[in-house]
Design an enzyme around this catalytic site. Structure first.
Site, PDB file in Angstrom:
ATOM      1  N   ASP A  40       0.831  -1.200   0.000  1.00 52.78           N
ATOM      2  CA  ASP A  40       0.000   0.000   0.000  1.00 52.78           C
ATOM      3  C   ASP A  40       0.870   1.257   0.000  1.00 52.78           C
ATOM      4  OD1 ASP A  40      -2.320   1.464   0.034  1.00 52.78           O
ATOM      5  OD2 ASP A  40      -2.687   1.219   2.183  1.00 52.78           O
ATOM      6  N   HIS A  57       2.764   3.537  -8.903  1.00 53.13           N
ATOM      7  CA  HIS A  57       2.593   2.118  -9.252  1.00 53.13           C
ATOM      8  C   HIS A  57       3.814   1.600 -10.017  1.00 53.13           C
ATOM      9  CE1 HIS A  57      -1.335   2.325  -7.641  1.00 53.13           C
ATOM     10  NE2 HIS A  57      -1.892   2.997  -8.631  1.00 53.13           N
ATOM     11  N   LEU A 151      10.527 -20.990  -4.726  1.00 54.64           N
ATOM     12  CA  LEU A 151       9.559 -20.057  -4.148  1.00 54.64           C
ATOM     13  C   LEU A 151       8.242 -20.036  -4.949  1.00 54.64           C
ATOM     14  CD1 LEU A 151       8.888 -17.580  -2.280  1.00 54.64           C
ATOM     15  CD2 LEU A 151      10.006 -16.152  -3.995  1.00 54.64           C
TER      16      LEU A 151
HETATM   17  C1  FPP Z   1      -1.363   0.319  -3.466  1.00 52.39           C
HETATM   18  O1  FPP Z   1      -1.128   1.662  -3.675  1.00 52.39           O
HETATM   19  C2  FPP Z   1      -1.067  -0.619  -4.532  1.00 52.39           C
HETATM   20  C3  FPP Z   1      -1.957  -1.188  -5.414  1.00 52.39           C
HETATM   21  C4  FPP Z   1      -3.313  -0.714  -5.708  1.00 52.39           C
HETATM   22  C5  FPP Z   1      -1.614  -2.393  -6.098  1.00 52.39           C
HETATM   23  C6  FPP Z   1      -0.670  -2.248  -7.235  1.00 52.39           C
HETATM   24  C7  FPP Z   1       0.608  -2.813  -6.899  1.00 52.39           C
HETATM   25  C8  FPP Z   1       1.685  -2.668  -7.640  1.00 52.39           C
HETATM   26  C9  FPP Z   1       1.674  -1.900  -8.915  1.00 52.39           C
HETATM   27  C10 FPP Z   1       2.926  -3.311  -7.203  1.00 52.39           C
HETATM   28  C11 FPP Z   1       3.398  -4.332  -8.195  1.00 52.39           C
HETATM   29  C12 FPP Z   1       2.830  -5.662  -8.022  1.00 52.39           C
HETATM   30  C13 FPP Z   1       3.169  -6.779  -8.746  1.00 52.39           C
HETATM   31  C14 FPP Z   1       2.666  -8.094  -8.290  1.00 52.39           C
HETATM   32  C15 FPP Z   1       4.023  -6.738  -9.965  1.00 52.39           C
HETATM   33  P1  FPP Z   1      -2.343   2.673  -3.558  1.00 52.39           P
HETATM   34  O2  FPP Z   1      -2.632   3.181  -4.914  1.00 52.39           O
HETATM   35  O3  FPP Z   1      -3.485   2.031  -2.849  1.00 52.39           O
HETATM   36  O4  FPP Z   1      -1.692   3.777  -2.658  1.00 52.39           O
HETATM   37  P2  FPP Z   1      -2.454   4.897  -1.803  1.00 52.39           P
HETATM   38  O5  FPP Z   1      -3.120   4.154  -0.664  1.00 52.39           O
HETATM   39  O6  FPP Z   1      -1.340   5.768  -1.345  1.00 52.39           O
HETATM   40  O7  FPP Z   1      -3.431   5.586  -2.707  1.00 52.39           O
END
Ligand code: FPP
Length: 260
Positions: A40, A57, A151
């Site tokens: 997060d 992201h 893994l």
């Molecule tokens: C949280 O940040 C993250 C996500 C919504 C998920 C996306 C994750 C990634 C892009 C990481 C990569 C993952 C893989 C498996 C390759 P948010 O947007 O909720 O942050 P905020 O709470 O600050 O708005």
């Protein structure tokens, strides 16, 4: 915990250790088998820098790669990453579509390293509702890595904990209707085996970044006795040293599973 006596309280003693020392330390203690992560804080990381949310992201993907390597270096069996929840579809359309292409590209680009590290990708979530391109990409990597024995990376994608329980209860109801199972026979094992994580042990440790104190519909059944570790660090700033630190603190805890 096998820390050298420093006279400092355990937290402060850990604060003094860098990544190589933390890695060395956690290797001296029994490892968790399964670590799950709620990644997060990407959006906040970007907004604080005056960037669009998707820049967070993009950085988040780099962190996911670094933590995959750290988990493999440590010799973990299972690493679960909460990549996209069923609720995430309600985000602005351009954020969702950029996130989809980022994830699609990341999965595709990761295949050679998954193979060289003997790692296996599996997906937790409802396949219905996932855009066809990303579904094909995921299926391909899942198929290519299915015989790897190192893994296991479990990517929670289009995942919702309550949806998972609904799917499990529906499957069990169908078995009852077919006369294969009596309602009073239904046990924890039956429910566990009807989940997306049927053959996977429950997480020992759940890490959440960016400081929110909630579970956000993640692995609701499976985290009944999981140790929680929450850090204010935003996901793009999270690194192997934070990861090893979480494992070190986990190793210092006493798990009682409801006993004394
Ligand atoms: C949280 O940040 C993250 C996500 C919504 C998920 C996306 C994750 C990634 C892009 C990481 C990569 C993952 C893989 C498996 C390759 P948010 O947007 O909720 O942050 P905020 O709470 O600050 O708005």
């Amino acid at each position: 915990m096998a820390l050298k006596p420093t006279g400092l309280p355990p937290q402060a003693a850990l604060d003094a250790l860098g990544e190589p020392e933390l890695l060395e330390l956690v290797r001296t203690q029994p490892l968790p088998e399964h670590v799950a992560i709620i990644m997060d804080g990407n959006g906040r990381w970007a907004t604080r820098r005056g960037f669009p949310r998707v820049a967070g992201h993009r950085e988040g993907v780099k962190t996911a790669r670094a933590i995959f390597r750290a988990a493999d270096t440590l010799g973990l069996r299972y690493l679960t990453l909460y990549a996209f929840s069923t609720e995430n579809w309600t985000r602005p359309e351009d954020e969702v579509s950029t996130l989809m292409s980022l994830l699609e590209r990341a999965i595709h680009e990761e295949l050679p390293e998954l193979m060289s590290r003997n790692a296996r990708l599996r997906v937790l979530g409802r396949p219905n509702g996932v855009p066809a391109g990303i579904r094909r990409g995921l299926d391909h990597v899942v198929r290519e890595t299915r015989n790897n024995t190192g893994l296991n990376i479990l990517m929670a994608f289009n995942y919702g904990g309550r949806d998972e329980l609904i799917d499990a209860f529906r499957a069990l109801a169908r078995r009852v209707q077919a006369g294969e199972l009596k309602p009073e026979e239904i046990s924890e094992e039956h429910i566990g085996r009807a989940l997306y994580t049927a053959d996977i042990p429950d997480p020992d440790l759940l890490i959440r970044t960016s400081g929110e104190m909630r579970v956000s519909n993640f692995l609701l059944w499976q985290i009944a006795y999981t140790e929680l570790w929450i850090t204010p660090t935003l996901w793009p700033d999270f690194g192997p040293a934070h990861f090893y630190r979480a494992v070190a603190e986990f190793q210092g805890r006493t798990r009682r599973f409801g006993g004394v």
